[in-house]
Write a protein that holds these residues in place. Sequence first.
Motif, PDB file in Angstrom:
ATOM      1  N   ALA A 262      -7.884   3.473  -1.873  1.00  0.00           N
ATOM      2  CA  ALA A 262      -7.710   3.826  -3.285  1.00  0.00           C
ATOM      3  C   ALA A 262      -9.005   4.258  -3.952  1.00  0.00           C
ATOM      4  O   ALA A 262      -8.984   4.997  -4.942  1.00  0.00           O
ATOM      5  CB  ALA A 262      -7.094   2.651  -4.033  1.00  0.00           C
ATOM      6  N   ASP A 263     -10.155   3.829  -3.423  1.00  0.00           N
ATOM      7  CA  ASP A 263     -11.429   4.197  -4.041  1.00  0.00           C
ATOM      8  C   ASP A 263     -11.950   5.545  -3.550  1.00  0.00           C
ATOM      9  O   ASP A 263     -13.030   5.987  -3.949  1.00  0.00           O
ATOM     10  CB  ASP A 263     -12.478   3.111  -3.777  1.00  0.00           C
ATOM     11  CG  ASP A 263     -12.885   3.018  -2.304  1.00  0.00           C
ATOM     12  OD1 ASP A 263     -12.148   3.547  -1.449  1.00  0.00           O
ATOM     13  OD2 ASP A 263     -13.932   2.421  -2.019  1.00  0.00           O
ATOM     14  N   VAL A 266      -9.474  11.024  -3.862  1.00  0.00           N
ATOM     15  CA  VAL A 266      -8.119  11.226  -3.344  1.00  0.00           C
ATOM     16  C   VAL A 266      -7.731  12.704  -3.322  1.00  0.00           C
ATOM     17  O   VAL A 266      -7.114  13.185  -2.367  1.00  0.00           O
ATOM     18  CB  VAL A 266      -7.103  10.405  -4.168  1.00  0.00           C
ATOM     19  CG1 VAL A 266      -5.684  10.695  -3.707  1.00  0.00           C
ATOM     20  CG2 VAL A 266      -7.410   8.916  -4.033  1.00  0.00           C
ATOM     21  N   GLU A 294      -3.392   3.996   0.588  1.00  0.00           N
ATOM     22  CA  GLU A 294      -3.296   2.752  -0.176  1.00  0.00           C
ATOM     23  C   GLU A 294      -2.393   2.965  -1.381  1.00  0.00           C
ATOM     24  O   GLU A 294      -2.450   4.009  -2.054  1.00  0.00           O
ATOM     25  CB  GLU A 294      -4.685   2.275  -0.594  1.00  0.00           C
ATOM     26  CG  GLU A 294      -4.694   0.837  -1.068  1.00  0.00           C
ATOM     27  CD  GLU A 294      -6.087   0.245  -1.158  1.00  0.00           C
ATOM     28  OE1 GLU A 294      -6.174  -0.982  -1.386  1.00  0.00           O
ATOM     29  OE2 GLU A 294      -7.086   0.978  -0.999  1.00  0.00           O
ATOM     30  N   GLU A 295      -1.554   2.008  -1.657  1.00  0.00           N
ATOM     31  CA  GLU A 295      -0.443   2.169  -2.597  1.00  0.00           C
ATOM     32  C   GLU A 295      -0.866   2.777  -3.929  1.00  0.00           C
ATOM     33  O   GLU A 295      -0.199   3.677  -4.457  1.00  0.00           O
ATOM     34  CB  GLU A 295       0.245   0.812  -2.826  1.00  0.00           C
ATOM     35  CG  GLU A 295       1.512   0.905  -3.646  1.00  0.00           C
ATOM     36  CD  GLU A 295       2.559   1.828  -3.031  1.00  0.00           C
ATOM     37  OE1 GLU A 295       3.000   2.770  -3.734  1.00  0.00           O
ATOM     38  OE2 GLU A 295       2.921   1.629  -1.854  1.00  0.00           O
ATOM     39  N   GLY A 296      -1.955   2.341  -4.479  1.00  0.00           N
ATOM     40  CA  GLY A 296      -2.368   2.849  -5.785  1.00  0.00           C
ATOM     41  C   GLY A 296      -2.733   4.315  -5.798  1.00  0.00           C
ATOM     42  O   GLY A 296      -2.764   4.945  -6.864  1.00  0.00           O
ATOM     43  N   ALA A 297      -3.018   4.882  -4.652  1.00  0.00           N
ATOM     44  CA  ALA A 297      -3.432   6.286  -4.565  1.00  0.00           C
ATOM     45  C   ALA A 297      -2.358   7.184  -3.972  1.00  0.00           C
ATOM     46  O   ALA A 297      -2.535   8.399  -3.899  1.00  0.00           O
ATOM     47  CB  ALA A 297      -4.707   6.391  -3.719  1.00  0.00           C
ATOM     48  N   TYR A 298      -1.230   6.596  -3.567  1.00  0.00           N
ATOM     49  CA  TYR A 298      -0.234   7.352  -2.807  1.00  0.00           C
ATOM     50  C   TYR A 298       0.316   8.553  -3.575  1.00  0.00           C
ATOM     51  O   TYR A 298       0.359   9.676  -3.049  1.00  0.00           O
ATOM     52  CB  TYR A 298       0.917   6.437  -2.379  1.00  0.00           C
ATOM     53  CG  TYR A 298       2.019   7.185  -1.644  1.00  0.00           C
ATOM     54  CD1 TYR A 298       1.944   7.418  -0.282  1.00  0.00           C
ATOM     55  CD2 TYR A 298       3.120   7.683  -2.349  1.00  0.00           C
ATOM     56  CE1 TYR A 298       2.938   8.129   0.372  1.00  0.00           C
ATOM     57  CE2 TYR A 298       4.118   8.400  -1.705  1.00  0.00           C
ATOM     58  CZ  TYR A 298       4.019   8.622  -0.346  1.00  0.00           C
ATOM     59  OH  TYR A 298       4.993   9.337   0.301  1.00  0.00           O
ATOM     60  N   SER A 394       2.544   4.488   2.860  1.00  0.00           N
ATOM     61  CA  SER A 394       1.561   3.723   2.097  1.00  0.00           C
ATOM     62  C   SER A 394       1.297   2.376   2.755  1.00  0.00           C
ATOM     63  O   SER A 394       2.061   1.914   3.605  1.00  0.00           O
ATOM     64  CB  SER A 394       2.052   3.505   0.660  1.00  0.00           C
ATOM     65  OG  SER A 394       3.252   2.742   0.658  1.00  0.00           O
ATOM     66  N   THR A 418     -12.990   6.846   1.966  1.00  0.00           N
ATOM     67  CA  THR A 418     -13.392   5.783   1.047  1.00  0.00           C
ATOM     68  C   THR A 418     -14.770   6.103   0.494  1.00  0.00           C
ATOM     69  O   THR A 418     -15.560   6.819   1.126  1.00  0.00           O
ATOM     70  CB  THR A 418     -13.429   4.413   1.757  1.00  0.00           C
ATOM     71  OG1 THR A 418     -13.862   3.408   0.836  1.00  0.00           O
ATOM     72  CG2 THR A 418     -14.373   4.412   2.946  1.00  0.00           C
TER      73      THR A 418
END
Length: 481
Positions: A262-263, A266, A294-298, A394, A418
Amino acid sequence: MYGYDDFGLFIGGGWRAASARGTRQVVDPATEEVIGRVPDATDDDIDAALVAAAAGFATWRRVQPWDRSARLRRVGDLIRERIEPYALLMSMETGKPLGESRGEWRATADQFEWYAEETKRIYGQTIEARESDVRMAVIHQPVGVVAAFSAWNFPALLPARKIAAALGAGCAVIVKPAGEAPGSAMAIVQACADAGMPEGAVNLVTGDSRRISARLIASPVVRKVSLTGSVPVGREILRLAATHVKKVTMELGGHAPVLVFADADVERAAELCAATKFRNCGQVCISPSRFYVEEGAYDAFARRFVATAEALRPGPYTEEQASVGPLANRRGLENARAMVSDALEHGAELLAGGDQPAGFNRGFFFAPTVLGRVPDAARIMVEEPFGPVAPLTSFSSFDEGMARANALPFGLAGYVFTRSLATAARASEALEVGMVGVNDTMLATAEAPFGGIKESGMGREGGALGIRDYLEPKYVKTRLL
């Protein structure tokens, strides 16, 4: 322009037809039209290549490293001079856009330039003896005649990695290119001949792969086998090599996981992954091919990935605007369809593509396809797709993502995106692969080792390690009298 009429079997320094005059068709995958025929080597032809290679090895191994280097460098120079006709030949037999073919030929020339230098750096070792009148050393000598089998997806670069390394080490080589795209390997062999390689140092045969490989590997003349191919073919070649105790290097299939944290940047990660995934119509063994985000970036990753895929333009190499060519054969086309159908049946979402693009009634074209939320049970998550179909899914934690990435028996390449140095280091070390790209997807280069672990193969091609697989260490102990 070079064509199949200029080539054939290359044995003992010259081109020839098969002794029985049999031929095999080569088809343009963009039009499905026959563009030429190549000889179908008989057992007599194979045996003639073995005799020629044995004689060529006896001559070439005595050529001193600086002279070997000059000839290898000349091969690279000739390839660069001939890029335009060579690229056209490659695009005709593979369907690649001309820009991709030119790039592959430049990388092919780099292989010969690299090994022109490495042949001068085959270093031995001095061992300090326990006694003052004893000298101990290790020297490296060429393994002998090499049987080299290459695949069709990179029909110049793959054989070049084998030919250049083998010649750099002082070996002779018999090349068997893939039947779908043999002309590019033939062009390399012609460049070797024009650069002054002695008769028999480089030979080439075409025809039935199973029969040719069995006969070459069974011969006592061949002492080393190098293969780029699928895992099933690798198992068969390993079985033959084990029966006759031959040294092997194998670069087999892959199914490269991509971990996008997520970091990461993206948007950039999605653009880079999509562009790399659909290069060569997805027919790349180290292609990023399983995308774990990662789920937050999907959602952001999926949107940008789809936009990049939809901007690509399928078409034949004759169209300058085409950015994606066809698959190499109908088998690949049908496999892409089957993978998509299976994924949808397992509950995946179709985000882009999904079948042949509109207006393409001939050729093995398949639209760049993106599948979302693909479950791990779908075929495309466990079998190498080798086509323009990208499965996205994800993950929620580092350990979960790593476990899923490492769950398959393949281990060729893996990718990590990342901004965290700690995450990059931990993920690179934990991925069970032979090569890792961190915030980058273009791994292959002449100066770096190329190869995998687990069922993706053994040994390395390229880089300083590549020449080692074509050498045998010899320990020498001398007592002074």
